[in-house]
Structures are given as structure tokens and as C-alpha cells.
Design an enzyme around this catalytic site. Structure first.
Site, short mmCIF file in Angstrom:
data_model
loop_
_atom_site.label_atom_id
_atom_site.label_comp_id
_atom_site.label_asym_id
_atom_site.label_seq_id
_atom_site.Cartn_x
_atom_site.Cartn_y
_atom_site.Cartn_z
N ASP A 82 23.36 59.78 44.55
CA ASP A 82 23.75 59.96 45.94
C ASP A 82 23.22 61.29 46.49
O ASP A 82 23.08 62.28 45.75
CB ASP A 82 25.28 59.93 46.05
CG ASP A 82 25.75 59.53 47.44
OD1 ASP A 82 25.03 58.77 48.11
OD2 ASP A 82 26.84 59.96 47.84
N HIS A 83 22.93 61.32 47.78
CA HIS A 83 22.59 62.54 48.53
C HIS A 83 21.64 63.47 47.79
O HIS A 83 21.96 64.64 47.54
CB HIS A 83 23.86 63.30 48.89
CG HIS A 83 24.61 62.70 50.04
ND1 HIS A 83 24.17 62.76 51.34
CD2 HIS A 83 25.76 61.98 50.06
CE1 HIS A 83 25.02 62.12 52.12
NE2 HIS A 83 25.98 61.64 51.37
N ASP A 104 18.12 61.91 50.95
CA ASP A 104 18.82 62.42 52.13
C ASP A 104 17.94 63.46 52.81
O ASP A 104 17.89 64.62 52.41
CB ASP A 104 20.17 63.03 51.74
CG ASP A 104 20.98 63.44 52.97
OD1 ASP A 104 20.46 63.32 54.09
OD2 ASP A 104 22.14 63.85 52.80
N HIS A 180 32.65 63.44 54.56
CA HIS A 180 32.92 63.60 53.14
C HIS A 180 34.18 64.43 52.94
O HIS A 180 34.42 65.37 53.69
CB HIS A 180 31.74 64.28 52.44
CG HIS A 180 30.47 63.50 52.53
ND1 HIS A 180 29.33 63.98 53.15
CD2 HIS A 180 30.15 62.26 52.09
CE1 HIS A 180 28.37 63.07 53.07
NE2 HIS A 180 28.85 62.02 52.45
N HIS A 208 29.57 56.13 54.29
CA HIS A 208 29.83 57.38 53.57
C HIS A 208 31.18 57.95 54.02
O HIS A 208 31.65 57.66 55.11
CB HIS A 208 28.71 58.39 53.84
CG HIS A 208 27.50 58.16 53.00
ND1 HIS A 208 27.10 59.00 51.99
CD2 HIS A 208 26.60 57.14 53.00
CE1 HIS A 208 26.01 58.54 51.42
NE2 HIS A 208 25.68 57.41 52.02
N GLY A 210 34.21 57.46 52.49
CA GLY A 210 35.20 56.39 52.46
C GLY A 210 36.56 56.79 51.91
O GLY A 210 37.50 56.00 51.96
N ASN A 230 31.48 54.13 49.97
CA ASN A 230 31.51 55.23 49.01
C ASN A 230 32.90 55.85 48.91
O ASN A 230 33.52 56.15 49.94
CB ASN A 230 30.52 56.32 49.42
CG ASN A 230 29.08 55.91 49.27
OD1 ASN A 230 28.78 54.78 48.90
ND2 ASN A 230 28.18 56.82 49.55
N VAL A 231 33.35 56.06 47.68
CA VAL A 231 34.63 56.71 47.43
C VAL A 231 34.43 57.78 46.36
O VAL A 231 33.95 57.47 45.26
CB VAL A 231 35.71 55.70 46.97
CG1 VAL A 231 36.99 56.43 46.57
CG2 VAL A 231 35.99 54.68 48.06
N SER A 232 34.78 59.01 46.68
CA SER A 232 34.60 60.11 45.73
C SER A 232 35.84 61.00 45.64
O SER A 232 36.57 60.99 44.66
CB SER A 232 33.38 60.95 46.10
OG SER A 232 33.25 62.06 45.25
#
Length: 289
Positions: A82-83, A104, A180, A208, A210, A230-232
Site C-alpha cells: 500500500d501507498h 501513490d 487514514h 481508503h 476504512g 482498506n482497514v488498518s
């Protein structure tokens, strides 16, 4: 079981009007409990790492552990970087066995974003690796990429159409009002913008930021074409909070098997909750066909 390219995974999800959750993993054990939860619900899943996690654990090590876990749990699994802003790191991830990468370049002018994305698409798609790119600027913090709330910009639908046509990128992450991290208030998601973008591009869209988005908002985003969610932060926090709670109640219980098991169970429940929200429970059959 080999890791899956997320291109067919997300195309199937988009066609069937459900989402697939991409969970950020920060340790080897988290790979196993994410896949364990997904297997229990018979859901495809995407494991997602930041550049910082690759630097911490090693891209090849992450791939080998992810492959072993996917083989053990027999669940369709994608592995996404990611990113990433660095072409060399993207190349290394692809070489190691990642099945999806995000370039990105959203902080650059439109033409530069197109050029940098084209370069990655040319490399990755010939190898069956998915590519994700971003238009607009999603606010918040992702590793060392920091976008102040005042600098966040929503994606322009017409630019999205032009961008996908120019780059051939298989998945697009348009900025639509999420951020984020954990929200201080209710996120102001621009659903009309999502709908307009979805009409103009024929690729799966990515949500993004999420974490902690209200369930009804996530469902609406998925219904409008956001196939990857996306879940972080939310997942990382609940895992860490379970460990903190363990020591708050029993500070002398130092056996890692005790506190890590509690953290795993708390995190697994959140993984299952997110999977149910996007509607991917019991959807592995098309990928095994």
C-alpha cells in the site's frame, strides 16, 4: 495455494456487488489470524502491508508466510503493498511475490501522476500483478506519508476517467472524503462523487481510510462500486488494546501465549465484522472455479 492477483478478485467482487477487505498486517502472527477469520467465513481476503512493514519484516519473508498461511487455511488471498512512492521498492515487492502494488503519486501534478503510474502498470500487469493508484489526496497519516486535513483533495470524476484511460490502471483509489486513521467525528463521504466516478470508469474502486467508518456508509460505498475496503488503524488498535487490558488486569501474567491469544481473538472478531459488512462471506466459489 498460491497467492491471488487482486485484479480478478476485485473484478468478481465488483460484478457481484460485494467488497473485499484489505487488512493491514504488521507482524507475521497477524497474517495467520486474518486468514483464520476469513477461512471461518469462507471469504476471500487481501493482506496489505505498508513500506514500513516491508522494511521491518522483509518482503520475501512476508510473501513466504502469507503463502504458507493461505495454503493452510485454503482461502483466496491477495498480498498488496500500500501507498508506495518508490519504484524500486515496488519492483522488489513484485520480485518477492506480491500480487498487488500501489503507486501513490497523488502528491504530484496530474501529468506526473499519470507518468509514474504508467511505468508501474507496464511492469506489473505483464506479470499478472494488480496495480492501484490514487487521485486526489486522502487525508491522515500512512507511514511517512502525511496529508493535513486542509490539504486533502477530493478526486475529480472527469480526471478519473482520463487517468484510467491514459494509464490502464486496473484499480483506482479516488479521494472521496475519508481519511487514514480514526475519525474525530463522522466522516463526510461524498457518495454522489463515488457514483459519478463509478459511471465514468470501468475498474474496481478502492476505499481508503476504512477504519471506523459507520457500517451503513461502508455498505453504501460498496454498493456504489468500492470493491476494495482498506482497514488498518482500527484493527491495529483493538489488537494492542487487548494486550494492554490483559496487563491492566493481571500485570504479573507474562506468558506471551496468554496475552497474544486474547489479542488474536479480539482482532479476529473485528476481521469477521468487516467481512460481513462488505458482504464477502461465502463468496470464495467463483475464485476457485
Amino acid at each position: 495455494m498460491d497467492l491471488y492477483s487482486t485484479t480478478p478478485m476485485l473484478k468478481i467482487a465488483k460484478a457481484n456487488k460485494h467488497g473485499i477487505v484489505a487488512f493491514n498486517v504488521h507482524s507475521f502472527d497477524s497474517i495467520f489470524w486474518v486468514l483464520e477469520a476469513a477461512a471461518e467465513l469462507k471469504s476471500p481476503v487481501i493482506l496489505q502491508t505498508t513500506v514500513g512493514t516491508i522494511q521491518s519484516l522483509g518482503a520475501k519473508n512476508i510473501v513466504e508466510v502469507a503463502q504458507a498461511a493461505a495454503q493452510h487455511y485454503q482461502v483466496p488471498t491477495g498480498l498488496h503493498l500500500d501507498h508506495c512512492t518508490d519504484f524500486e521498492i515496488i519492483k522488489d515487492a513484485i520480485r518477492a511475490g506480491y500480487t498487488s502494488v500501489m503507486i501513490d503519486a497523488s502528491m504530484h501534478p496530474f501529468a506526473e501522476n499519470v507518468a509514474r503510474t504508467q511505468r508501474v502498470v507496464e511492469l506489473a500487469t505483464s506479470l499478472g500483478v494488480n496495480v492501484e493508484a490514487e487521485l486526489g489526496k486522502v487525508g491522515g497519516v500512512e507511514d511517512d506519508i502525511i496529508v493535513d486535513e486542509a490539504d486533502a483533495e477530493k478526486a475529480d470524476p472527469e480526471e478519473c476517467r482520463q487517468f484510467v484511460a491514459a494509464t490502464g490502471v486496473p484499480t483506482l483509489a479516488p479521494a472521496i472524503g475519508t481519511a487514514h486513521g480514526i475519525y474525530k467525528g463522522k466522516p463526510e463521504i461524498d457518495f454522489e462523487r463515488i457514483a459519478e466516478i463509478a459511471k465514468m470508469v470501468d475498474v474496481p474502486l478502492v476505499l481508503h481510510g476504512g477504519s471506523a467508518v459507520p457500517e451503513e456508509d461502508v455498505r453504501r460505498c460498496v454498493a456504489l462500486g468500492m470493491a476494495k475496503v482498506n482497514v488498518s488503524t482500527e484493527l491495529k488498535n483493538i489488537y494492542s488494546e487487548a494486550i494492554r487490558e490483559h496487563f491492566a488486569h493481571d500485570p504479573d501474567s507474562l506468558d506471551p501465549r496468554a496475552y497474544l491469544q486474547k489479542a488474536k481473538e479480539a482482532a479476529k472478531e473485528m476481521v469477521k465484522t468487516k467481512i460481513r459488512i462488505v458482504g464477502s462471506e461465502n463468496t470464495v466459489a467463483p475464485l476457485f472455479a
